[in-house]
Design an enzyme around this catalytic site. Structure first.
Site, PDB file in Angstrom:
ATOM      1  N   HIS A 150       0.852  -1.284   0.040  1.00  0.00           N
ATOM      2  CA  HIS A 150      -0.033  -0.069   0.133  1.00  0.00           C
ATOM      3  C   HIS A 150       0.833   1.364  -0.066  1.00  0.00           C
ATOM      4  O   HIS A 150       0.612   2.273  -0.900  1.00  0.00           O
ATOM      5  CB  HIS A 150      -0.917  -0.032   1.171  1.00  0.00           C
ATOM      6  CG  HIS A 150      -1.978  -0.990   1.278  1.00  0.00           C
ATOM      7  ND1 HIS A 150      -1.871  -2.094   2.614  1.00  0.00           N
ATOM      8  CD2 HIS A 150      -3.031  -1.489   0.507  1.00  0.00           C
ATOM      9  CE1 HIS A 150      -2.954  -2.868   2.192  1.00  0.00           C
ATOM     10  NE2 HIS A 150      -3.389  -2.743   1.055  1.00  0.00           N
ATOM     11  N   LYS A 176     -15.344  -9.313   4.328  1.00  0.00           N
ATOM     12  CA  LYS A 176     -14.070  -9.496   5.069  1.00  0.00           C
ATOM     13  C   LYS A 176     -14.403  -9.452   6.462  1.00  0.00           C
ATOM     14  O   LYS A 176     -14.999  -8.816   7.141  1.00  0.00           O
ATOM     15  CB  LYS A 176     -12.921  -8.410   4.672  1.00  0.00           C
ATOM     16  CG  LYS A 176     -12.506  -8.846   3.255  1.00  0.00           C
ATOM     17  CD  LYS A 176     -11.154  -8.069   2.865  1.00  0.00           C
ATOM     18  CE  LYS A 176     -10.476  -8.443   1.896  1.00  0.00           C
ATOM     19  NZ  LYS A 176      -9.277  -7.670   1.424  1.00  0.00           N
ATOM     20  N   ARG A 209      -1.684  -5.241  -8.674  1.00  0.00           N
ATOM     21  CA  ARG A 209      -0.583  -6.216  -8.505  1.00  0.00           C
ATOM     22  C   ARG A 209      -0.295  -7.236  -9.423  1.00  0.00           C
ATOM     23  O   ARG A 209       0.797  -7.640 -10.089  1.00  0.00           O
ATOM     24  CB  ARG A 209      -0.715  -6.915  -7.103  1.00  0.00           C
ATOM     25  CG  ARG A 209      -0.373  -5.993  -5.820  1.00  0.00           C
ATOM     26  CD  ARG A 209      -0.914  -6.891  -4.575  1.00  0.00           C
ATOM     27  NE  ARG A 209      -2.299  -7.116  -4.645  1.00  0.00           N
ATOM     28  CZ  ARG A 209      -2.966  -7.923  -3.972  1.00  0.00           C
ATOM     29  NH1 ARG A 209      -2.108  -8.353  -2.885  1.00  0.00           N
ATOM     30  NH2 ARG A 209      -4.247  -8.369  -3.982  1.00  0.00           N
ATOM     31  N   SER A 253      -2.499  -8.025   2.763  1.00  0.00           N
ATOM     32  CA  SER A 253      -2.591  -7.832   4.277  1.00  0.00           C
ATOM     33  C   SER A 253      -2.693  -9.254   4.781  1.00  0.00           C
ATOM     34  O   SER A 253      -2.200  -9.651   6.083  1.00  0.00           O
ATOM     35  CB  SER A 253      -3.777  -7.251   4.615  1.00  0.00           C
ATOM     36  OG  SER A 253      -3.471  -5.844   4.184  1.00  0.00           O
TER      37      SER A 253
END
Ligand code: COA
Length: 175
Positions: A17, A41, A91, A129
């Protein structure tokens, strides 16, 4: 003056990030980093904790503001007419489909909400993460994955979370 918003879960913020934040902050006069909720999530860190970690990690970047919001990104955008564009990092091709769908949904909900993508730097493309959380839970070295100012807080929180999970599993097994 051009202002961009960089939205995400940031549970927790990683060097991946931070790579996007640093590069976007040089492209725009102001970058608003906003902690949002993905209802699909399960988060380890509360919103104030995620905002706190971001503030520590971005401390030396002058044109950054950190905020949080518990609604739609398209609505945050409506409430902030000074924001011109949404920035997201990509990504790999695996990110593309999800981000493409998200960009179109945001534009459909708010036609002013355009998204621009920044390719993640090669050395951060494998970071996520969840990967950071897993390494931290098992007491692994976070040095390469998260900024040094927040290693300790992340490790402490996640090793405690993992210990509690193991304790609960033991209790269930004993019943
Ligand atoms: N480098 C490394 N990792 C990166 C990265 C980068 N440049 N960019 C993202 N990631 C990782 C994150 O760490 C995260 O990892 P994880 O899945 O292991 O947790 C993953 O990529 C996805 O991150 P993010 O972009 O934050 O997506 P998200 O699904 O967690 O959250 C929100 C997306 C919060 C922005 C989105 O759900 C949202 O806008 N919520 C508000 C409600 C809304 O408007 N929904 C959209 C309409 S349906």
């Amino acid at each position: 003056m051009k202002t961009a918003i960089y939205p995400g879960s940031f549970d927790p913020v990683t060097n991946g990030h931070l790579d996007i934040i640093k590069r976007a902050s040089k492209m725009f006069d102001k970058l608003v980093v906003v902690v949002l909720i993905n209802p699909l999530k399960n988060y380890s860190f509360s919103i104030p904790e995620r905002v706190g970690l971001l503030s520590k990690a971005c401390g030396d970047i002058p044109n950054i503001e950190i905020d949080s919001y518990d609604g739609l990104l398209a609505d945050y955008f409506k409430e902030h007419p000074e924001i011109d564009v949404i920035v997201k990092g990509l990504r790999a091709t695996s990110d593309f489909e999800y981000e493409f769908q998200m960009a179109h949904t945001n534009k459909d909900l708010n036609p002013r909400a355009e998204t621009v993508f920044i390719p993640a730097s090669a050395n951060t493309t494998f970071i996520s993460s969840s990967m950071v959380k897993q390494v931290a839970m098992f007491g692994g070295d976070l040095t390469k994955y998260v900024p040094p100012e927040i290693h300790e807080q992340i490790s402490a929180k996640l090793t405690a979370e993992f210990a509690e999970k193991k304790r609960m599993a033991r209790l269930r097994a004993e019943q």
